[in-house]
Scaffold this motif. Structure first.
Motif, short mmCIF file in Angstrom:
data_model
loop_
_atom_site.label_atom_id
_atom_site.label_comp_id
_atom_site.label_asym_id
_atom_site.label_seq_id
_atom_site.Cartn_x
_atom_site.Cartn_y
_atom_site.Cartn_z
N GLN A 239 0.84 -1.28 -0.03
CA GLN A 239 -0.04 -0.12 0.05
C GLN A 239 0.72 1.31 0.12
O GLN A 239 0.65 2.21 -0.82
N LYS B 77 1.24 4.01 -2.92
CA LYS B 77 1.08 5.57 -2.75
C LYS B 77 2.41 6.21 -3.13
O LYS B 77 2.11 7.60 -3.66
N LEU C 188 -6.95 2.68 -4.40
CA LEU C 188 -5.62 3.12 -4.94
C LEU C 188 -5.52 2.95 -6.56
O LEU C 188 -4.92 3.74 -7.34
#
Length: 658
Positions: A388, A392, A426
């Motif tokens: 994650q 990002k 995302l």
């Protein structure tokens, strides 16, 4: 013996078959008559319909197929006597049929004999009040006949008779909703949620959809305060009280309730963290800071301690970034805070998040892009960083390459995340960034393809962004198929993203005056338009040498002028030119009073007076007027809260030091 038996069965069949065939033939004929009667009814020829229904009603086999229509037509034609006789005949044959018994009262109600209807319904309810299934049937039937008041009586009588105060909660809540009695509706939903705390999210969703006015939320808050005081050990009431104060954006009240909830139920600051996050998202920095500080102080060994410490720095960052112009020294102090946090908790997931924030400060506010790229690449290559955080960081890195003007590198990074994390928030964010990249380049077709997907299947925030950009593209392309004005506007947005504010303002000035700047490559241009021929004293189709790197071209800017004012107003505000910003916002309100940007412009005026100019009285005046002009705006709750704060409704609350 066997032959005799066979002969006997054959004889019986020979007797039955003609009878069955006759019945089938009769039923088929009846079906045709029923269909014909229904067609007459649909066409409004009630007299012909009733003649057919009357004949059909003579046979019991037809009753299930014609009952509702037959009775309805009788009542429409005012033939109450035939209606009563018809019901008496049915009840002689089936005296316990709930629908037939209820229909007798319906006849009284429809023919204006309201006193008789009232007496009949109440007696019927008394007869069946101890039979839960039958009283439910009666209530449902009466509700379907627009007699919800008797449905409510029926369910309440049954609830009282069987001694279960939580019986029929959802049914009564829906009936009270139909009647417009929202306080009683709320009471029933609260009764429902106390039966099983797992129902709380359902109740929150329902209330969020149904209680949209400020006074309705205030009424719910009052009811919940009463219940929490009366039943202090029922945790769902405290949970809902935190939720409703957050819906009202009264985050100080939310913090007070969350603090008590965490202490009573030993949650180690879990609900305070939730309040802090939502308060920060809503730019209530005081209460975000207050909530994070409480968790840091009260739960130093708890599971949320590091998140709360990081939250304190993020809150300071958000406040610094929203005081214009942004102070570079304050940004460097923030970076020092992040560095201290990272050194103290290296390789903790919260430290990874801090490193992302630090990198973005370098890139966006100190123009140290290479330092930002180094920090993000370190995160991407860190084996202890989660997928994650790496994803990002890739998106952040793509943003920085866009700042540098390296759009292909940006698109590659966005596409990597989009491919790796399909159908996730995302992944959707990466697709939106790619859509914006196509938009910046002026490739509106590809941008629209991405946006159409995002509008259908994504989070609400991304869907709203996709919808807004999609509408801008469609609105402007509809009047200018080439999209020159929109291409210029998109190019200006890219300049702003790259912090080229002076260039952006120059091009905004041109667009506001009805011109776009067209760059010229290799100092050559093919004359394609009359205005170009006039400008260069040439013929259409000529290829000519052009001195310089750009030319001005007139365009129609009518559909995009409101966006131009809005964009420039925000630029001027961030540069600290507040009077100019206010003037541009007023242009939107004067020239485009019914535009989608009108409430945004009005609210931003109030925010400038409140937060940038510290003119409390003027800010209050604007927020008050805003609530009168735009009561349905998404900013209404925030405007109301800010007005109350400025008025001093919460003046006894000590402000935390950030």
């Amino acid at each position: 013996m066997t032959n005799n038996n066979n002969n006997k069965y054959i004889y019986i069949l020979l007797l039955i078959i003609p009878s069955v065939l006759c019945s089938l033939s009769l039923f088929a004929q009846n079906q045709q008559d029923i269909q014909l009667a229904n067609e007459y009814l649909l066409k409004g020829d009630k007299q012909k319909a009733i003649e057919l229904y009357r004949d059909l009603a003579k046979s019991d086999i037809n009753i299930p197929y014609i009952h509702n229509n037959y009775l309805s037509v009788l009542l429409d034609l005012g033939d109450s006597e035939e209606a009563h006789n018809y019901m008496k005949r049915l009840l002689r044959k089936d005296p316990e049929n709930i629908q037939y018994r209820t229909d007798v009262g319906i006849i009284y109600a429809r023919t204006g004999e309201l006193a008789k209807a009232d007496k009949y319904f109440k007696e019927l309810i008394q007869t069946y009040k101890s039979n839960i299934s039958r009283i439910k049937m009666i209530a449902d039937y009466l509700s379907g006949k627009s007699l919800a008041e008797y449905s409510i009586i029926a369910l309440n009588e049954s609830r009282q008779t069987v001694g279960n105060p939580y019986l029929f909660c959802l049914e009564l809540a829906m009936l009270y909703r139909i009647k417009g009695e929202k306080d009683k509706m709320v009471q029933e939903y609260l009764n429902y949620v106390t039966q099983n705390s797992a129902n709380i999210q359902y109740v929150k969703n329902v209330m969020q959809a149904l209680l949209t006015k400020p006074d309705e939320l205030e009424s719910l808050e009052k009811i919940l305060y009463e219940r929490t005081q009366k039943y202090p050990d029922v945790d769902v009431y405290s949970d809902l009280l935190i939720w409703v104060t957050m819906q009202q954006k009264n985050f100080y009240a939310s913090f007070i309730q969350a603090r008590a909830y965490d202490k009573r139920y030993k949650k180690f600051g879990e609900r305070c963290m939730e309040v802090a996050r939502v308060a920060l998202d809503n730019e209530d920095y005081d209460n975000a800071f207050r909530s994070y500080s409480y968790v840091v102080k009260e739960y130093p060994t708890g599971p949320y301690y590091l998140q709360a410490r990081l939250g304190l720095v993020k809150t300071r960052e958000a406040r610094i970034k929203n005081i214009f112009p942004v102070n570079a020294d304050s940004v460097r102090n923030l970076i020092a805070d992040y560095n201290q946090f990272i050194e103290s908790y290296r390789d903790n997931p919260n430290a990874h998040e801090a490193q992302r924030s630090e990198a973005l400060l370098y890139a966006n506010y100190l123009d140290e892009k290479e330092k930002a790229i180094e920090l993000l690449n370190n995160l991407i290559e860190n084996p202890r960083a989660s997928l994650q955080i790496k994803s990002k960081s890739k998106l952040d890195l793509g943003d920085i390459y866009l700042l540098k003007g390296e759009t292909w590198e940006s698109s590659l990074l966005y596409s990597q995340v989009e491919k790796a994390l399909k159908e996730s928030p995302l992944g959707y964010e990466a697709k939106l960034k790619n859509a914006k990249l196509f938009y910046y380049r002026g490739n509106f077709r590809l941008a629209q393809e991405h946006l159409d997907i995002l509008k259908e299947a994504t989070t609400r925030e991304i869907a709203n962004d996709a919808m807004e950009l999609s509408m801008r593209i469609k609105e402007n392309i509809a009047f200018d198929s080439v999209g020159l004005a929109l291409k210029a506007y998109a190019g200006i947005e890219l300049l702003l993203y790259q912090n080229k504010t002076t260039d952006a303002l120059n091009e905004l000035k041109e667009l506001r005056e009805g011109y776009v700047i067209i760059p010229i490559y290799d100092h050559k241009i093919i004359v394609s338009y009359d205005w170009e021929a006039t400008l260069f004293n040439a013929k259409l189709g000529d290829t000519i040498e052009v001195a310089g790197r750009a030319i001005r071209r007139p365009v129609s800017n009518h559909t995009i002028l409101d966006d131009v004012y809005w964009l420039e107003a925000n630029i001027r505000m961030k540069k600290g030119e507040f009077d100019t910003s206010l003037g541009l916002l007023q242009k939107i309100l004067t020239d485009y009073p019914d535009d989608i940007l009108a409430d945004d412009a009005f609210f931003l005026q109030g925010e400038i007076y409140e937060r940038q100019l510290a003119d409390k009285d003027k800010a209050m005046e604007i927020y008050r007027e805003f609530l009168n002009k735009f009561p349905g705006s998404v900013y209404a709750a925030e405007a109301r809260k800010r007005f109350r704060v400025l008025r001093g409704d919460f003046s006894d609350v000590a402000q935390p030091q950030l």
